[in-house]
Design a protein around this motif. Structure first.
Motif, PDB file in Angstrom:
ATOM      1  N   GLU A   1       0.832  -1.195   0.000  1.00  0.00           N
ATOM      2  CA  GLU A   1       0.000   0.000   0.000  1.00  0.00           C
ATOM      3  C   GLU A   1       0.871   1.251   0.000  1.00  0.00           C
ATOM      4  N   VAL A   2       0.255   2.353  -0.414  1.00  0.00           N
ATOM      5  CA  VAL A   2       0.925   3.646  -0.412  1.00  0.00           C
ATOM      6  C   VAL A   2       0.044   4.605   0.358  1.00  0.00           C
ATOM      7  N   LYS A   3       0.617   5.261   1.350  1.00  0.00           N
ATOM      8  CA  LYS A   3      -0.103   6.297   2.092  1.00  0.00           C
ATOM      9  C   LYS A   3       0.367   7.630   1.545  1.00  0.00           C
ATOM     10  N   MET A   4      -0.568   8.394   1.005  1.00  0.00           N
ATOM     11  CA  MET A   4      -0.261   9.714   0.458  1.00  0.00           C
ATOM     12  C   MET A   4      -0.767  10.757   1.437  1.00  0.00           C
ATOM     13  N   VAL A   5       0.133  11.621   1.888  1.00  0.00           N
ATOM     14  CA  VAL A   5      -0.195  12.636   2.878  1.00  0.00           C
ATOM     15  C   VAL A   5       0.125  14.004   2.275  1.00  0.00           C
ATOM     16  N   TYR A   6      -0.908  14.830   2.098  1.00  0.00           N
ATOM     17  CA  TYR A   6      -0.745  16.180   1.557  1.00  0.00           C
ATOM     18  C   TYR A   6      -0.693  17.165   2.715  1.00  0.00           C
ATOM     19  N   VAL A   7       0.337  17.996   2.724  1.00  0.00           N
ATOM     20  CA  VAL A   7       0.484  19.007   3.778  1.00  0.00           C
ATOM     21  C   VAL A   7      -0.270  20.253   3.328  1.00  0.00           C
ATOM     22  N   LYS A   8      -1.379  20.534   4.008  1.00  0.00           N
ATOM     23  CA  LYS A   8      -2.200  21.699   3.664  1.00  0.00           C
ATOM     24  C   LYS A   8      -1.663  22.955   4.352  1.00  0.00           C
ATOM     25  N   GLU A   9      -1.345  22.854   5.632  1.00  0.00           N
ATOM     26  CA  GLU A   9      -0.838  24.003   6.398  1.00  0.00           C
ATOM     27  C   GLU A   9       0.211  23.530   7.388  1.00  0.00           C
ATOM     28  N   GLY A  10       1.179  24.396   7.660  1.00  0.00           N
ATOM     29  CA  GLY A  10       2.180  24.123   8.677  1.00  0.00           C
ATOM     30  C   GLY A  10       3.431  23.482   8.108  1.00  0.00           C
ATOM     31  N   GLU A  11       4.404  23.249   9.014  1.00  0.00           N
ATOM     32  CA  GLU A  11       5.671  22.633   8.632  1.00  0.00           C
ATOM     33  C   GLU A  11       6.016  21.511   9.589  1.00  0.00           C
ATOM     34  N   ALA A  12       6.769  20.532   9.062  1.00  0.00           N
ATOM     35  CA  ALA A  12       7.225  19.411   9.890  1.00  0.00           C
ATOM     36  C   ALA A  12       8.495  18.840   9.288  1.00  0.00           C
ATOM     37  N   VAL A  13       9.215  18.080  10.093  1.00  0.00           N
ATOM     38  CA  VAL A  13      10.366  17.336   9.615  1.00  0.00           C
ATOM     39  C   VAL A  13       9.953  15.868   9.609  1.00  0.00           C
ATOM     40  N   VAL A  14      10.045  15.247   8.426  1.00  0.00           N
ATOM     41  CA  VAL A  14       9.676  13.845   8.262  1.00  0.00           C
ATOM     42  C   VAL A  14      10.972  13.043   8.162  1.00  0.00           C
ATOM     43  N   SER A  15      11.029  11.924   8.894  1.00  0.00           N
ATOM     44  CA  SER A  15      12.248  11.115   8.850  1.00  0.00           C
ATOM     45  C   SER A  15      11.914   9.635   8.967  1.00  0.00           C
ATOM     46  N   ASP A  16      12.835   8.829   8.445  1.00  0.00           N
ATOM     47  CA  ASP A  16      12.809   7.382   8.660  1.00  0.00           C
ATOM     48  C   ASP A  16      14.237   6.974   8.985  1.00  0.00           C
ATOM     49  N   ALA A  17      14.561   5.709   8.893  1.00  0.00           N
ATOM     50  CA  ALA A  17      15.906   5.249   9.259  1.00  0.00           C
ATOM     51  C   ALA A  17      16.986   5.798   8.326  1.00  0.00           C
ATOM     52  N   ASP A  18      16.615   6.167   7.088  1.00  0.00           N
ATOM     53  CA  ASP A  18      17.611   6.561   6.100  1.00  0.00           C
ATOM     54  C   ASP A  18      17.687   8.057   5.796  1.00  0.00           C
ATOM     55  N   GLU A  19      16.594   8.777   5.891  1.00  0.00           N
ATOM     56  CA  GLU A  19      16.616  10.178   5.494  1.00  0.00           C
ATOM     57  C   GLU A  19      15.739  11.050   6.371  1.00  0.00           C
ATOM     58  N   ARG A  20      15.941  12.352   6.205  1.00  0.00           N
ATOM     59  CA  ARG A  20      15.217  13.358   6.989  1.00  0.00           C
ATOM     60  C   ARG A  20      14.945  14.527   6.047  1.00  0.00           C
ATOM     61  N   GLN A  21      13.686  15.000   6.015  1.00  0.00           N
ATOM     62  CA  GLN A  21      13.326  16.065   5.087  1.00  0.00           C
ATOM     63  C   GLN A  21      12.269  16.978   5.695  1.00  0.00           C
ATOM     64  N   THR A  22      12.402  18.287   5.454  1.00  0.00           N
ATOM     65  CA  THR A  22      11.413  19.264   5.918  1.00  0.00           C
ATOM     66  C   THR A  22      10.313  19.379   4.870  1.00  0.00           C
ATOM     67  N   VAL A  23       9.052  19.371   5.335  1.00  0.00           N
ATOM     68  CA  VAL A  23       7.907  19.502   4.426  1.00  0.00           C
ATOM     69  C   VAL A  23       7.049  20.676   4.879  1.00  0.00           C
ATOM     70  N   GLY A  24       6.324  21.257   3.919  1.00  0.00           N
ATOM     71  CA  GLY A  24       5.453  22.385   4.211  1.00  0.00           C
ATOM     72  C   GLY A  24       4.254  22.382   3.285  1.00  0.00           C
ATOM     73  N   PRO A  25       3.468  23.455   3.282  1.00  0.00           N
ATOM     74  CA  PRO A  25       2.258  23.524   2.468  1.00  0.00           C
ATOM     75  C   PRO A  25       2.541  23.219   0.997  1.00  0.00           C
ATOM     76  N   GLY A  26       1.723  22.344   0.420  1.00  0.00           N
ATOM     77  CA  GLY A  26       1.861  21.978  -0.981  1.00  0.00           C
ATOM     78  C   GLY A  26       2.698  20.737  -1.216  1.00  0.00           C
ATOM     79  N   ASN A  27       3.296  20.194  -0.163  1.00  0.00           N
ATOM     80  CA  ASN A  27       4.096  18.978  -0.326  1.00  0.00           C
ATOM     81  C   ASN A  27       3.214  17.739  -0.198  1.00  0.00           C
ATOM     82  N   LEU A  28       3.557  16.715  -0.981  1.00  0.00           N
ATOM     83  CA  LEU A  28       2.915  15.415  -0.898  1.00  0.00           C
ATOM     84  C   LEU A  28       3.965  14.430  -0.412  1.00  0.00           C
TER      85      LEU A  28
END
Length: 174
Positions: A73-100
């Motif tokens: 399965e694929v979980k698609m999460v659209y960021v409508k408002e706000g900012e966050a840092v998304v990470s897993d065991a391999d990478e770390r990335q900042t996401v904000g409004p308009g990111n999928l």
């Protein structure tokens, strides 16, 4: 008229009716992630085409949380408002409004920046997102018609045609 109904009914039984299919979700440009997550920026046209604002998952987050998706399965999460840092065991990335953020085969941790984060999400089978079948054995090919079935269909068609010709002649009065 009874023969017409019987003919249509038997044809539907032998050949099978139309099959309902789920159209593949239109994905934006990036490849579907395998065991991890991918982030991409969506244009307003992409958001409209993917019908993001009608996805079932709407949530507001103010503190750290995690999200995961299975291998199939694929979980698609659209960021409508706000900012966050998304990470897993391999990478770390900042996401904000308009990111999928697309998650598959793993877990992601989300650290909410100041304020809150509004997300819209949808979980779909991986083959729906890619438009490909999960495996070639998932749906066997349809069976060919047997000679008996072909003879029944042909015979029913001929009988129906003869009855229709007779009714037409009677209606015309010849």
């Amino acid at each position: 008229m009874v023969l017409l109904l019987l003919s249509c009914w038997s044809t539907a039984l032998l050949v099978g009716g139309p099959k309902a299919t789920v159209p593949p979700l239109r994905r934006a440009r990036a490849a579907v992630p395998r065991c991890g997550f991918e982030v991409e920026r969506l244009s307003q046209d992409d958001v409209l085409e993917m019908n993001v604002m009608n996805w079932p998952g709407l949530e507001r987050r103010t503190s750290a949380f995690s999200q995961s998706a299975g291998e199939d399965e694929v979980k698609m999460v659209y960021v409508k408002e706000g900012e966050a840092v998304v990470s897993d065991a391999d990478e770390r990335q900042t996401v904000g409004p308009g990111n999928l953020v697309m998650i598959q085969g793993g877990e992601t941790k989300w650290e909410v920046a100041e304020g809150s984060l509004t997300l819209i999400s949808l979980t779909a089978a991986a083959d729906e997102v890619t438009g490909e079948k999960a495996s070639p054995v998932s749906e066997p090919p349809p069976d060919d018609l047997s000679l008996k079935e072909v003879a029944l269909l042909l015979g029913g068609g001929l009988i129906f045609g003869a009855i229709l010709a007779l009714v037409t002649r009677l209606a015309q009065g010849t």
